[in-house]
Each structure stands twice: as C-alpha cells, then as structure tokens.
Design an enzyme around this catalytic site. Structure first.
Site, mmCIF file in Angstrom:
data_model
loop_
_atom_site.group_PDB
_atom_site.id
_atom_site.type_symbol
_atom_site.label_atom_id
_atom_site.label_comp_id
_atom_site.label_asym_id
_atom_site.label_seq_id
_atom_site.Cartn_x
_atom_site.Cartn_y
_atom_site.Cartn_z
ATOM 1 N N ASN A 1 0.834 -1.201 0.000
ATOM 2 C CA ASN A 1 0.000 0.000 0.000
ATOM 3 C C ASN A 1 0.868 1.250 0.000
ATOM 4 O OD1 ASN A 1 -2.678 1.433 0.486
ATOM 5 N ND2 ASN A 1 -1.465 2.180 2.202
ATOM 6 N N GLU A 2 0.735 2.062 -1.034
ATOM 7 C CA GLU A 2 1.301 3.407 -1.108
ATOM 8 C C GLU A 2 2.789 3.464 -0.768
ATOM 9 O OE1 GLU A 2 -1.198 6.149 1.021
ATOM 10 O OE2 GLU A 2 -2.737 6.062 -0.533
ATOM 11 N N ASN B 1 -5.000 5.447 -5.685
ATOM 12 C CA ASN B 1 -5.646 6.211 -4.614
ATOM 13 C C ASN B 1 -5.569 7.700 -4.913
ATOM 14 O OD1 ASN B 1 -5.981 3.762 -3.390
ATOM 15 N ND2 ASN B 1 -4.459 4.083 -1.792
ATOM 16 N N TYR C 1 -5.839 17.472 0.631
ATOM 17 C CA TYR C 1 -4.618 18.204 0.953
ATOM 18 C C TYR C 1 -4.561 19.473 0.120
ATOM 19 C CZ TYR C 1 -3.478 13.505 2.581
ATOM 20 O OH TYR C 1 -3.512 12.278 3.191
#
Length: 343
Positions: free
Chosen positions: A279-280, A336, A342
């Site tokens: 993940n990421e 994602n 942000y």
C-alpha cells in the site's frame, strides 16, 4: 508442562509494518487456545493454517470440480490410515465424498459436485461444508471442518469485475480493526456491527487494510457475500530507505512469511478474490521522491510468491502517485486519489 508467551509492541526494523498512518497495537489481541492432537493428525503446524486447502479448479453451473489438499503429521507411518472427505450442502445433505488410503504426508482428493449452487456474493452467499476425517482403520482420530463457496470470477480492464459470468459493481470500504476502548482487541459484537454497517450502506466489497484481519470478518464476509481484498502489512510511505533504520533482509524475510501465512490461513474463504501486496509505497524518481528507494524488484518477487501458492486469485496493490513504475508488478492496481484532502 510450562507454557510461556511473550508479547511486545517494541519497534522492530525487521517486522512489517515499518510505517503507516494507522495504529499498530501490540499484545495478544485475538482469542487463543491450545490444540491437542494424537500423534497422527491433520497438521496444525503448516503456517498456522487449517491444513486443508480446497482448490477450485473447474467451477460452472453444471459442475464444481475441486481438489481437496490435506497436510498430515504422521509419526507412525503405519498401514491402515485413510482420509475421508465429504461435502455437505447448506441443508447438511452430503452431495459428494472421497475416501483415500494414505501413503504420504500430503493427500489430494479430486471431488465433483454436480449442479452446485454457486456463491453469488450478496445475491446468494451459498456455502458448503467440507469435512476431512482421518481414520486409523475404523477409528476416527482427527477431523477438520471448513466452509467454502463455489464461484469463479474475472476482471476485464474495460468492463470491470465479473462473478460467475455476471457483472458485479464493486464499491465499499477500507476497514481497520479498531473499536473505542478496545483498540484491535475486538469482541464478536464489534465484527457484527461493522458488517451490519457495511450491509446497510449497500456496499458489495471491502478492502481489509492494511494487514490480515481476524477470522470472524472473513467468515462474516463469506456469509454475507462481501467481496474481499486482503493484504499483508507492507505499507508506505516508501520502501525500506525512507525510515533509514530498516533491517532490509529481515524485512524481506518477514514479508515473505506474511504472504505464506495469509494465503494458507485464508485459502478457503470464497469472499477473497484479491491478494494485496503493498500500500502506497513510493519509488525514487530522482526529483520529487529522492528520499525513497526502489522497492519494485521485491514487490515483483512477492507477486510471484503469491502466484506460486495460489493461481486462482488475482494480486493487487495500491499507490497514491501517478508513477508508471508499478506496471507489471501485480494483476491489478488501485490508484488512490485524495481530491480536496490536501492543500
């Protein structure tokens, strides 16, 4: 006999996850019990799995062709041992069986179920019960019971996800194990409440983020027809170099073990369609992400490891940046996007 158990939540540079934006809770936070067997048994020592793996090899609405693989622990190696496997439908009627003499530590039993009722997700999460019994002559010496559902699925890059030949729109949640006042030491009612909320929302799928979850959630997903993506705790923000203190070889050893434990322990759940790799995790591009390393070779290695154990499911990973490095690292990629999160 003295049994001593040590539990620690100290930071480890050789144990996943290295970093992440979620709580990592320590201690014994799930039920534990003592397993007592005879000298000859269905082994409880194969990666803490049930020792029984139901391979779905040829599934259709006309027939379900499966192969039940059972791992044994045999101390005596004597004659007269046999393995009897039965499949019962939801009404507990036996619909197929196989009885095999034992000549080794691994027994594979092909079984056909005619005109099976398929596991159709939320539409009809139909489950069969597979019972594997070890006999010494006519004496039953061990038994393992597993539930599963017969289904087949595919993904088309333009048309989406198909379950048993029919399109199914996948939407839902990422779920963490967390409850007020209990952290990850959940009680049965916590799992049930989460599942009721998931069903109430109309969701069809769930990602178990970012680590293997406790068995009740997989059982509830089987019973309620929720499609699962489940994964090991290999999380961002980036490879091994970002944190600066990672025991790289220890990290890799632990990640490989995590893959094997996840697949073997959860193999029989029909709700699982996707094995998650990572993940990421960011990749150094020499410009914006200079502080990261290149985890791509290891990600590809883990993808191959998943495939070597289970060819029936698809692999997936998630990334939060528009980098092309991940192409070819898994069957599927989730991009994602955090629009408006942000500034």
């Amino acid at each position: 006999n003295l049994l001593e158990v040590w539990a620690s939540n100290a930071y480890r540079t050789d144990v996943l996850p290295i970093s992440g934006d979620f709580n990592v809770n320590g201690g014994i936070h799930r039920p534990c019990h003592l397993i007592i067997t005879g000298q000859d048994c269905i082994t409880p020592l194969f990666y803490a799995s049930p020792g029984v793996f139901i391979h779905q090899e040829n599934i259709s609405r006309e027939t379900a062709g499966i192969n039940v693989e059972t791992h044994l622990s045999l101390k005596n190696k004597k004659q007269g041992l046999k393995l009897k496997t039965t499949i019962a439908d939801a009404s507990n009627k036996i619909v197929a069986s196989n009885e095999t003499g034992i000549s080794g530590d691994i027994v594979r039993q092909p079984i056909q179920v005619e005109r099976p009722v398929l596991w159709e997700g939320k539409k009809n999460p139909y489950l069969y019960t597979v019972t594997v019994e070890l006999y010494d002559g006519n004496q039953l010496v061990d038994r393992m019971v597993q539930r599963t559902g017969f289904r087949y699925f595919s993904v088309d890059h333009e048309k989406g996800f198909f379950l048993n030949g029919n399109y199914l729109n996948l939407y839902g949640f990422c779920r963490h194990e967390d409850a007020v006042g209990r952290a990850s030491a959940l009680l049965p009612e916590d799992y049930k409440m989460d599942m009721e909320l998931i069903k109430e929302s109309g969701a069809t799928a769930m990602r178990l983020a970012h680590y293997p979850h406790a068995e009740p959630m997989y059982d509830l997903s089987d019973e309620n027809g929720i499609i699962l993506w489940t994964e090991i705790p290999m999380c961002g923000p980036g490879g091994q170099a970002f944190t600066g203190l990672v025991d790289t070889e220890g990290f890799k050893v632990n990640a490989r073990l995590a893959v094997k434990e996840l697949v073997y322990q959860k193999f029989n759940h029909p709700s699982i369609c996707f094995w998650g790799i990572c993940n990421e995790i960011l990749v150094s591009d020499g410009k914006r992400f200079v502080e990261y390393d290149n985890p791509i070779p290891f990600i590809k290695e883990l993808n191959g490891l998943y495939k070597s154990i289970d060819t029936s499911r698809l692999t997936a990973l998630a990334t939060c940046v528009d980098q092309s490095y991940y192409l070819g690292c898994s069957d599927l990629i989730a991009w994602n996007k955090y629009f408006g999160w942000y500034k």
